[in-house]
Write a protein that holds these residues in place. Structure first.
Motif, PDB file in Angstrom:
ATOM      1  N   ALA A 193      -4.455   1.623  -9.384  1.00  0.00           N
ATOM      2  CA  ALA A 193      -4.961   1.517  -9.342  1.00  0.00           C
ATOM      3  C   ALA A 193      -5.910  -0.175  -8.438  1.00  0.00           C
ATOM      4  O   ALA A 193      -5.764  -0.001  -7.809  1.00  0.00           O
ATOM      5  N   ILE A 194      -4.491  -0.917  -8.237  1.00  0.00           N
ATOM      6  CA  ILE A 194      -4.683  -2.402  -7.893  1.00  0.00           C
ATOM      7  C   ILE A 194      -4.507  -1.811  -6.241  1.00  0.00           C
ATOM      8  O   ILE A 194      -5.193  -2.579  -4.816  1.00  0.00           O
ATOM      9  N   VAL A 195      -3.561  -1.126  -5.712  1.00  0.00           N
ATOM     10  CA  VAL A 195      -3.435  -1.433  -4.213  1.00  0.00           C
ATOM     11  C   VAL A 195      -2.528   0.841  -4.358  1.00  0.00           C
ATOM     12  O   VAL A 195      -1.500   1.191  -4.327  1.00  0.00           O
ATOM     13  N   PRO A 196      -3.737   1.586  -3.864  1.00  0.00           N
ATOM     14  CA  PRO A 196      -3.845   3.111  -3.757  1.00  0.00           C
ATOM     15  C   PRO A 196      -3.043   3.009  -1.969  1.00  0.00           C
ATOM     16  O   PRO A 196      -2.934   4.939  -2.225  1.00  0.00           O
ATOM     17  N   ASP A 197      -2.543   2.440  -1.186  1.00  0.00           N
ATOM     18  CA  ASP A 197      -2.053   3.369  -0.425  1.00  0.00           C
ATOM     19  C   ASP A 197      -1.315   2.492  -0.354  1.00  0.00           C
ATOM     20  O   ASP A 197      -0.200   1.167  -0.176  1.00  0.00           O
ATOM     21  N   ARG A 198      -0.125   3.487  -0.524  1.00  0.00           N
ATOM     22  CA  ARG A 198       1.068   3.304  -1.058  1.00  0.00           C
ATOM     23  C   ARG A 198       1.411   2.968  -0.130  1.00  0.00           C
ATOM     24  O   ARG A 198       3.104   2.174   0.110  1.00  0.00           O
ATOM     25  N   ALA A 199       1.507   2.825   1.552  1.00  0.00           N
ATOM     26  CA  ALA A 199       2.414   2.539   2.718  1.00  0.00           C
ATOM     27  C   ALA A 199       2.391   0.420   2.266  1.00  0.00           C
ATOM     28  O   ALA A 199       3.485   0.100   2.812  1.00  0.00           O
ATOM     29  N   VAL A 200       1.283  -0.347   1.713  1.00  0.00           N
ATOM     30  CA  VAL A 200       1.557  -1.391   1.325  1.00  0.00           C
ATOM     31  C   VAL A 200       2.309  -1.152   0.075  1.00  0.00           C
ATOM     32  O   VAL A 200       2.963  -2.935   0.996  1.00  0.00           O
ATOM     33  N   TRP A 201       3.211  -1.213  -0.366  1.00  0.00           N
ATOM     34  CA  TRP A 201       3.488  -1.380  -1.506  1.00  0.00           C
ATOM     35  C   TRP A 201       5.564  -1.300  -0.893  1.00  0.00           C
ATOM     36  O   TRP A 201       6.047  -2.480  -1.540  1.00  0.00           O
ATOM     37  N   SER A 202       5.489  -1.449   1.100  1.00  0.00           N
ATOM     38  CA  SER A 202       7.080  -1.273   1.138  1.00  0.00           C
ATOM     39  C   SER A 202       7.223  -2.870   1.349  1.00  0.00           C
ATOM     40  O   SER A 202       8.070  -3.574   0.752  1.00  0.00           O
ATOM     41  N   GLY A 203       6.080  -4.075   1.789  1.00  0.00           N
ATOM     42  CA  GLY A 203       5.599  -5.257   0.997  1.00  0.00           C
ATOM     43  C   GLY A 203       5.902  -5.952   0.483  1.00  0.00           C
ATOM     44  O   GLY A 203       6.232  -6.963   0.037  1.00  0.00           O
ATOM     45  N   ILE A 204       4.857  -5.572  -1.017  1.00  0.00           N
ATOM     46  CA  ILE A 204       4.924  -5.575  -2.355  1.00  0.00           C
ATOM     47  C   ILE A 204       6.209  -5.750  -3.188  1.00  0.00           C
ATOM     48  O   ILE A 204       7.095  -6.419  -3.804  1.00  0.00           O
ATOM     49  N   TYR A 205       6.757  -4.429  -2.720  1.00  0.00           N
ATOM     50  CA  TYR A 205       8.451  -4.239  -3.412  1.00  0.00           C
ATOM     51  C   TYR A 205       9.684  -5.387  -2.710  1.00  0.00           C
ATOM     52  O   TYR A 205      10.351  -5.970  -3.207  1.00  0.00           O
ATOM     53  N   ALA A 206       9.301  -5.779  -1.327  1.00  0.00           N
ATOM     54  CA  ALA A 206      10.366  -6.499  -0.607  1.00  0.00           C
ATOM     55  C   ALA A 206       9.921  -8.211  -0.777  1.00  0.00           C
ATOM     56  O   ALA A 206      10.934  -8.528  -1.509  1.00  0.00           O
ATOM     57  N   ILE A 207       8.801  -8.391  -1.433  1.00  0.00           N
ATOM     58  CA  ILE A 207       8.553  -9.492  -1.709  1.00  0.00           C
ATOM     59  C   ILE A 207       8.587 -10.299  -3.772  1.00  0.00           C
ATOM     60  O   ILE A 207       9.771 -10.877  -3.519  1.00  0.00           O
ATOM     61  N   SER A 208       8.713  -8.523  -4.031  1.00  0.00           N
ATOM     62  CA  SER A 208       9.175  -8.872  -5.707  1.00  0.00           C
ATOM     63  C   SER A 208      10.820  -8.750  -5.087  1.00  0.00           C
ATOM     64  O   SER A 208      11.234 -10.046  -6.359  1.00  0.00           O
ATOM     65  N   GLY A 209      11.559  -8.135  -4.859  1.00  0.00           N
ATOM     66  CA  GLY A 209      12.967  -8.429  -5.302  1.00  0.00           C
ATOM     67  C   GLY A 209      13.504  -9.594  -3.978  1.00  0.00           C
ATOM     68  O   GLY A 209      14.349 -10.388  -5.094  1.00  0.00           O
ATOM     69  N   THR A 210      12.676 -10.061  -3.472  1.00  0.00           N
ATOM     70  CA  THR A 210      13.067 -11.523  -2.723  1.00  0.00           C
ATOM     71  C   THR A 210      12.746 -12.030  -3.833  1.00  0.00           C
ATOM     72  O   THR A 210      13.658 -13.277  -3.927  1.00  0.00           O
ATOM     73  N   LEU A 211      11.724 -12.376  -4.768  1.00  0.00           N
ATOM     74  CA  LEU A 211      11.539 -13.418  -5.754  1.00  0.00           C
ATOM     75  C   LEU A 211      12.114 -13.054  -6.442  1.00  0.00           C
ATOM     76  O   LEU A 211      13.041 -14.543  -7.602  1.00  0.00           O
ATOM     77  N   GLU A 212      12.938 -11.966  -7.438  1.00  0.00           N
ATOM     78  CA  GLU A 212      13.947 -12.105  -8.252  1.00  0.00           C
ATOM     79  C   GLU A 212      14.869 -12.052  -8.535  1.00  0.00           C
ATOM     80  O   GLU A 212      15.597 -12.928  -9.103  1.00  0.00           O
ATOM     81  N   THR A 213      15.569 -12.373  -6.835  1.00  0.00           N
ATOM     82  CA  THR A 213      16.591 -13.142  -6.763  1.00  0.00           C
ATOM     83  C   THR A 213      17.225 -14.275  -6.380  1.00  0.00           C
ATOM     84  O   THR A 213      17.807 -14.750  -6.436  1.00  0.00           O
TER      85      THR A 213
END
Length: 92
Positions: free
Chosen positions: A34-54
């Motif tokens: 709902a917040i980010v309907p453009d799935r192409a943006v998810w790549s950056g979101i996943y990269a940021i999230s993964g980096t923060l989690e580590t």
């Protein structure tokens, strides 16, 4: 196409709170669609999230919730608090 990485600097509190928010939006709800309907943006979101989690040791600490709330409160105070309409920028 230039694939040079982009560096984003966050305070520890910013990274901690953002990491928690991303986890909630991505893993514990269907809000990302709902917040980010453009799935192409998810790549950056996943990269940021993964980096923060580590890099966030708090993720594995038993007092995670308390630490998260303290970080949130410090960030709110930095921004001017809930009653202040204008957030303060860094250095003001």
């Amino acid at each position: 196409m230039d694939e040079e990485p982009v560096i984003i600097k966050l305070t520890h509190d910013q990274a901690f709170v953002l990491s928690d928010w991303l986890y909630e939006v991505m893993m514990r709800s269907d809000k990302l669609d709902a917040i980010v309907p453009d799935r192409a943006v998810w790549s950056g979101i996943y990269a940021i999230s993964g980096t923060l989690e580590t890099i966030m040791p708090e993720v594995f600490m038993p007092d995670y919730s308390g630490r998260l709330e303290q970080a949130r409160q410090r960030l709110i105070e930095t921004m001017g608090g809930p009653d202040d309409e204008t957030p303060r920028t860094q250095g003001s």
